[in-house]
Design a protein around this motif. Sequence first.
Motif, short mmCIF file in Angstrom:
data_model
loop_
_atom_site.label_atom_id
_atom_site.label_comp_id
_atom_site.label_asym_id
_atom_site.label_seq_id
_atom_site.Cartn_x
_atom_site.Cartn_y
_atom_site.Cartn_z
N TYR A 335 0.82 -1.21 0.00
CA TYR A 335 0.00 0.00 0.00
C TYR A 335 0.86 1.27 0.00
O TYR A 335 0.57 2.24 0.67
CB TYR A 335 -0.98 -0.01 1.18
N LEU A 336 1.90 1.24 -0.78
CA LEU A 336 2.79 2.39 -0.95
C LEU A 336 2.07 3.47 -1.76
O LEU A 336 1.44 3.20 -2.77
CB LEU A 336 4.07 1.94 -1.67
N MET A 337 2.17 4.70 -1.30
CA MET A 337 1.50 5.83 -1.96
C MET A 337 2.45 7.02 -2.10
O MET A 337 3.42 7.14 -1.38
CB MET A 337 0.28 6.27 -1.13
N ASP A 338 2.13 7.87 -3.04
CA ASP A 338 2.76 9.19 -3.19
C ASP A 338 1.75 10.04 -3.95
O ASP A 338 0.81 9.51 -4.57
CB ASP A 338 4.07 9.09 -3.97
N HIS A 339 1.91 11.33 -3.92
CA HIS A 339 1.03 12.18 -4.72
C HIS A 339 1.51 12.24 -6.17
O HIS A 339 2.72 12.18 -6.42
CB HIS A 339 0.99 13.59 -4.12
N HIS A 340 0.58 12.36 -7.08
CA HIS A 340 0.96 12.55 -8.49
C HIS A 340 0.76 14.03 -8.83
O HIS A 340 -0.16 14.69 -8.37
CB HIS A 340 0.17 11.63 -9.41
N PHE A 341 1.66 14.55 -9.64
CA PHE A 341 1.66 15.98 -9.94
C PHE A 341 2.23 16.20 -11.34
O PHE A 341 2.10 15.36 -12.20
CB PHE A 341 2.37 16.77 -8.85
N HIS A 342 2.82 17.37 -11.58
CA HIS A 342 3.32 17.73 -12.92
C HIS A 342 2.18 17.80 -13.93
O HIS A 342 2.35 17.43 -15.09
CB HIS A 342 4.40 16.74 -13.40
N VAL A 343 1.04 18.28 -13.49
CA VAL A 343 -0.11 18.43 -14.38
C VAL A 343 -0.86 19.70 -13.98
O VAL A 343 -0.99 19.99 -12.79
CB VAL A 343 -1.03 17.19 -14.32
N GLY A 344 -1.30 20.48 -14.96
CA GLY A 344 -1.99 21.73 -14.67
C GLY A 344 -2.05 22.60 -15.91
O GLY A 344 -2.26 22.11 -17.02
N ALA A 345 -1.84 23.89 -15.73
CA ALA A 345 -1.88 24.82 -16.87
C ALA A 345 -1.12 26.08 -16.50
O ALA A 345 -0.88 26.38 -15.32
CB ALA A 345 -3.32 25.17 -17.24
N MET A 346 -0.74 26.84 -17.53
CA MET A 346 -0.07 28.11 -17.31
C MET A 346 -0.51 29.10 -18.38
O MET A 346 -1.02 28.71 -19.45
CB MET A 346 1.45 27.94 -17.32
N MET A 495 8.43 11.05 -6.89
CA MET A 495 8.79 12.38 -7.40
C MET A 495 8.31 13.52 -6.50
O MET A 495 9.00 14.52 -6.32
CB MET A 495 8.20 12.59 -8.79
N ALA A 496 7.11 13.37 -5.95
CA ALA A 496 6.55 14.44 -5.12
C ALA A 496 7.20 14.49 -3.74
O ALA A 496 6.97 15.42 -2.98
CB ALA A 496 5.04 14.27 -4.98
N ILE A 497 8.01 13.49 -3.43
CA ILE A 497 8.70 13.36 -2.13
C ILE A 497 7.69 13.33 -1.00
O ILE A 497 7.94 13.84 0.10
CB ILE A 497 9.77 14.47 -1.92
N HIS A 498 6.53 12.75 -1.26
CA HIS A 498 5.49 12.55 -0.25
C HIS A 498 5.22 11.06 -0.10
O HIS A 498 4.09 10.64 0.07
CB HIS A 498 4.20 13.26 -0.67
N GLU A 499 6.27 10.24 -0.19
CA GLU A 499 6.07 8.79 -0.10
C GLU A 499 5.50 8.43 1.27
O GLU A 499 5.89 9.00 2.29
CB GLU A 499 7.37 8.03 -0.36
N MET A 500 4.53 7.52 1.26
CA MET A 500 3.86 7.17 2.52
C MET A 500 3.20 5.80 2.40
O MET A 500 3.13 5.20 1.33
CB MET A 500 2.83 8.25 2.88
N GLY A 501 2.69 5.33 3.53
CA GLY A 501 2.12 3.99 3.58
C GLY A 501 3.19 2.96 3.85
O GLY A 501 4.31 3.29 4.25
N THR A 502 2.87 1.71 3.72
CA THR A 502 3.73 0.52 3.86
C THR A 502 3.81 -0.01 5.30
O THR A 502 4.25 -1.13 5.51
CB THR A 502 5.17 0.72 3.31
#
Length: 566
Positions: A335-346, A495-502
């Motif tokens: 149950y390893l998790m991290d946030h996904h990002f690098h998506v949006g708009a400018m 990548m988000a350096i928010h690794e969590m769970g386990t």
Amino acid sequence: MINLNIKATATHTFDAIVVGSGITGGWAAKELCEKGLKVLVLERGRHLEHVKDYTNATKDPWEVTHRGVLTNTQKEDRPHLVRDRPYDEFNEAYWMKDKDGPYLEEKRFDWMRGDILGGRSLMWGRGSLRLSDLDFEANAREGIGIDWPIRYKDLAPWYDHVEAFAGISGQAEGLPHLPDGKFQPPMEMNCFEKAVKGRIESAFPDRKMTIFRTANLTQPIGDRGKCQYRNRCSRGCPFGAYFSSLSSTLPAAAATGNLTVITDAVVSSVIYDEQKGKATGVRVIDKHTKETSEFYARVIFLNASAMASTFLLLNSTSARFPNGLGNDSGVLGKYLMDHHFHVGAMGTSEEFPDKYYYGQRPAGFYIPRFRNVHGEKRNYLRGFGYTGYSSRTNWARGIAELGIGAAFKDYIAEPGPWQMGLMGFGECLPYENNQVTLDHTTKDPWGQPVLKFNCEFKDNETRMREDMAADAAAMLEAAGLKNVKPFNRDSYPGMAIHEMGTARMGKDPGTSILNEWNQVHTVKNVFVTDGACMTSSACQNPSLTYMALTARAANHAVSLLKRQDL
């Protein structure tokens, strides 16, 4: 090893051992020391002294050898780190070299590890957001994973506690799904951001744009000065203006006279006593001599960072726990998790050509989650929030022009148009097959097995990313920006350096590792309060929650010790 208490180390016995000196390790040390316990903090990284050792903190690009750009040799030292953004010439000495922390990847995972006293608390992004019952209840409500054993009311007073000490600046907004905190005065948005805020909130009444809640002081606390708007936080702050272990919790722990710190100490496992049915200490390898020693304590806190703490549990085997300490459920590492990002708009704007901003504010703005909040249904579960930034384009825009002459010089001497970006951070669901395991065929420099990662974002996250890009573009367009371009770049776990769970918390020892107090279910004197304990990821920056969980668990541990229940 660097030892700050020779006499205590000679006995190797303490009331409590804390493994790791980062954001949660510092909090565990502070709370336990202030309650009168003799505490040993073990840190695998090198000693680093607050202020004195921030050697690049005040340097401009032309004052370092390669102007902040990494050389090929520097890239070769850390091939995993160079995939991402946090590693540069200014702070390279803070990060672990890959040869000192090898790991394997069945699927790509970017594991970024500090190698200093204070850990990643020196390099973190400082976003400090509370979770709410929308987050704590989500698993149970949707039948995903397992239920959290706590609710917001259990953690709220501890959020108050850590915010008041750490110093969190921010604006109260009255959103139930993003609870307000004990804030210092907020940093101020610039004129362009204020205009965009008004237009977004007018066009989308269910959405709020607020200044980011950040662990940067806007008012002094003790000997910590307020933020100077230099935006050089990841090098270490000589003013103590952002929260780190070195500026805040470790000095508070040391002031009690109860703290011992040993650096260059590679903790390899937790010692479990079969007859007592509890842990008695930890085994430690000296990073330089590779000699092994043991340290003993009545209570042990694992705060080595999510993956490192899980490694220690997996590597702590015995006749009672052949698959890792406390791993009767078999879910350790899963149950390893991290946030996904690098998506949006400018986008850009020609407004406010005569306006600028003060300094380099170290905090952007934030648009909290608005999807799947009020009962509406998307084609995915959970949601996302946006971090945002704005600035006026600088002289670098002239590179594409390749111009010469006085007119060109005048052009690049003036700031260009305003630009703004929104980047989403989305929740990742807890999946059983997103996991880390021990690989005994590969060894680290100290003869230990290494972690092997098998983790990926799945369909729910992919569907969410479509909204993350489209919603960002729609908001910028509604705010009147031009040249709006959505983006959806690669995002890999870690990548988000928010690794969590386990090593998740739960009510049932058959499906979790930790109870509601962050104790290992079957080894009650071992606590895990870093990101490993998380049962779901929410979409908020998680470090504030780790701090609150740590303070809560440490105070519970002391109460148990007083009752002789540990």
